[in-house]
Design an enzyme around this catalytic site. Structure first.
Site, mmCIF file in Angstrom:
data_model
loop_
_atom_site.group_PDB
_atom_site.id
_atom_site.type_symbol
_atom_site.label_atom_id
_atom_site.label_comp_id
_atom_site.label_asym_id
_atom_site.label_seq_id
_atom_site.Cartn_x
_atom_site.Cartn_y
_atom_site.Cartn_z
ATOM 1 N N TYR A 144 10.302 -3.720 -2.866
ATOM 2 C CA TYR A 144 8.907 -3.991 -3.246
ATOM 3 C C TYR A 144 8.150 -2.673 -3.186
ATOM 4 O O TYR A 144 8.230 -1.953 -2.184
ATOM 5 C CB TYR A 144 8.293 -5.002 -2.276
ATOM 6 N N ASP A 239 10.225 5.557 -1.961
ATOM 7 C CA ASP A 239 9.053 4.799 -1.531
ATOM 8 C C ASP A 239 9.116 4.718 0.000
ATOM 9 O O ASP A 239 9.829 3.891 0.550
ATOM 10 C CB ASP A 239 9.068 3.415 -2.170
ATOM 11 N N LYS A 267 0.455 2.681 4.890
ATOM 12 C CA LYS A 267 0.612 2.174 6.258
ATOM 13 C C LYS A 267 0.323 3.233 7.334
ATOM 14 O O LYS A 267 -0.828 3.599 7.539
ATOM 15 C CB LYS A 267 2.003 1.546 6.408
HETATM 16 P P1 KE4 Z 1 0.253 -1.885 -0.278
HETATM 17 O O1 KE4 Z 1 -0.310 -1.835 -1.678
HETATM 18 O O2 KE4 Z 1 0.421 -3.305 0.240
HETATM 19 O O3 KE4 Z 1 -0.504 -0.980 0.712
HETATM 20 O O4 KE4 Z 1 1.715 -1.235 -0.280
HETATM 21 C C1 KE4 Z 1 2.669 -1.778 -1.170
HETATM 22 C C2 KE4 Z 1 4.057 -1.443 -0.646
HETATM 23 C C3 KE4 Z 1 4.776 -0.423 -1.241
HETATM 24 N N1 KE4 Z 1 6.011 -0.084 -0.805
HETATM 25 C C4 KE4 Z 1 6.581 -0.736 0.241
HETATM 26 C C5 KE4 Z 1 7.957 -0.326 0.698
HETATM 27 C C6 KE4 Z 1 5.891 -1.787 0.891
HETATM 28 O O5 KE4 Z 1 6.485 -2.431 1.927
HETATM 29 C C7 KE4 Z 1 4.603 -2.143 0.456
HETATM 30 C C8 KE4 Z 1 3.810 -3.261 1.104
HETATM 31 N N2 KE4 Z 1 4.478 -3.975 2.140
HETATM 32 C C9 KE4 Z 1 4.069 -5.352 2.341
HETATM 33 C C10 KE4 Z 1 4.965 -5.950 3.422
HETATM 34 N N3 KE4 Z 1 6.231 -6.276 2.918
HETATM 35 C C11 KE4 Z 1 2.609 -5.444 2.679
HETATM 36 C C12 KE4 Z 1 2.181 -6.798 3.167
HETATM 37 C C13 KE4 Z 1 1.397 -7.528 2.143
HETATM 38 O O6 KE4 Z 1 1.798 -7.526 0.957
HETATM 39 O O7 KE4 Z 1 0.391 -8.139 2.546
#
Ligand code: KE4
Length: 429
Positions: A144, A239, A267
């Site tokens: 993701y 990523d 994060k």
């Molecule tokens: P954000 O746009 O949510 O800040 O980041 C996206 C993203 C990009 N790359 C990786 C490896 C990620 O894990 C994420 C976001 N992680 C999720 C948890 N699996 C955020 C939680 C959510 O979607 O509320």
């Protein structure tokens, strides 16, 4: 545990916010029941609206690596707030955190700050396309990279590797440029590259996957991707939104010894405030506006409060590198304790772990990609999740997520967690 007030708040929230949440995973759809509403948090603990204290193994999905309301971060934000919250003009603190981040991360000369991991990954792919003048990208099923259209793609029909949209609103036109590969399967990647010779701008990957549960790369996999990218003029995008500044000061590149061309962050880099970033060597980054033709922008990019939180966080990690050894030891201790309990009760399980990322799967097959991760017994996971919650331990509300360990956890907290696993496991049979 009583969740009366959380349920009342959830009912109210659903009247004005789709699904009552601002990000779907928070709605507990994967595990059932109403979500917990958090009132406040400190260190390793969440305090919900019903007064329950929960040991937190999500830590805002990674950022709170040093614990909630970490004083140096809080103080930095308070001081900065008093001087104004946003200017839309350059500020010195952006340079300070950029210099620090670049000094911590291998293979990067420049960094651009944005407001989320999604924005970082979306921008990184646009930069890769602009730099290579090629359109297609390879991503991996189960990884993701945020909710940008190019990433919301599922396996295409049949043997073809063209993706197809996995969300309404994503067009076939977008999907055709995203090719889907299997994590930890180098041959599969090579066959996709050979079927799209000269058309692939980048391969984007979570160097340690955290969105299928925690899935480490098998030996040689990342090195093989590096070689394939070098041989085919493809950029390798790590990523590191989850792994960055968590697995090591230099993230997965440092821990695993594989060089990426572009690295994305989120994060931890924001210390709990909205910060994403992407970084690369200057010959790539100089393609970005206003220097180069690849456009990318943002009103709140480099926001002073977010930069203050991020700088305080990175300063703590950079000047206390022993934190990484400590947090990894705590994760190993948890791993050993949980495994011992599940083995004692003959519960079929697999535990994956890299550094302070760990996940428990109720299946005995090795979990190495999305397909094997999907085989996990979700009914058992749901019981496990709610059992742990009732015992005051908050783990990821989905089997496809990773637990994020915080340095704020004490060994007493870990023993309490392992004790909760035993109480829950007794009833799993
Ligand atoms: P954000 O746009 O949510 O800040 O980041 C996206 C993203 C990009 N790359 C990786 C490896 C990620 O894990 C994420 C976001 N992680 C999720 C948890 N699996 C955020 C939680 C959510 O979607 O509320």
């Amino acid at each position: 545990m009583i969740y009366k007030r959380s349920s009342e708040l959830f009912a109210e929230a659903q009247k004005v916010i789709p699904g009552g949440v601002n990000s779907p995973v928070r709605a507990f759809k994967a595990v059932g029941g109403d979500p917990i509403f958090v009132k406040e948090a400190k260190g390793a603990y969440l305090y919900d609206e019903d007064g329950n204290r929960l040991i937190d193994y999500i830590n805002s999905w990674g950022p709170m690596i040093l614990g909630h309301a970490y004083a140096p971060v809080v103080d930095a934000v308070i001081q900065k707030t008093k001087k104004g919250t946003s200017f839309g003009m350059p500020t010195e603190i952006e340079t300070l955190i950029a210099e620090l981040a670049v000094s911590m991360v291998p293979n990067v000369d420049k960094i651009r700050f944005v407001n989320s991991g999604t924005e970082a990954c979306m921008s990184a792919v646009r930069l890769a396309r602009g730099f290579t003048k090629k359109d297609k990208i390879i991503k991996f099923a189960g990884c993701y990279h945020g909710h940008s259209d190019s990433f919301l793609i599922q396996a295409g029909s049949g043997a073809v590797t063209f993706g197809s949209p996995n969300s309404p609103g994503v067009t076939e036109g977008t999907a055709k440029d995203t090719l889907l590969a299997r994590y930890n399967d180098l041959e599969n990647v090579e066959s996709i590259i050979n079927a799209n010779k000269g058309e692939i701008a980048c391969i984007i990957i979570e160097p340690v996957a955290g969105n299928m549960g925690c899935i480490p790369p098998v030996k040689g996999f990342l090195e093989g991707l590096r070689a394939l990218c070098d041989a085919n003029d493809i950029l390798l995008v790590f990523d590191e939104v989850m792994t960055g500044f968590r697995l090591a000061k230099g993230g997965a590149q440092e821990l695993l010894g594989v060089d990426a061309d572009i690295v994305t962050f989120g994060k931890v880099i924001g210390g709990g405030l909205p910060v994403g970033a992407f970084a690369a060597r200057k010959e790539i980054m100089n393609h970005l506006a206003p220097l180069g033709p690849v456009y990318q922008a943002g009103t709140l990019s480099g926001n002073p409060l977010a930069m203050a939180a991020g700088l305080a966080m990175l300063n703590e990690l950079n000047s206390n590198p022993q934190i990484y050894k400590s947090i990894d030891q705590k994760t190993a201790y948890l791993h050993e304790g949980v495994a011992k309990v599940l083995q004692n009760y003959n519960i079929t399980h697999t535990i994956n772990r890299t550094g302070s990322m760990i996940s428990v799967h109720f299946d005995e097959t090795p979990i190495v990609d999305f397909e094997t991760a999907a085989k996990g017994n979700n009914e058992t996971f749901k019981k496990f999740f709610h059992g742990m919650l009732d015992n005051g331990v908050y783990i990821a509300p989905s089997a496809f997520e990773t637990w994020f360990i915080t340095e704020a956890l004490s060994y007493k907290d870990l023993d309490e967690t392992i004790g909760a696993v035993e109480k829950v496991t007794m009833k799993l049979k």
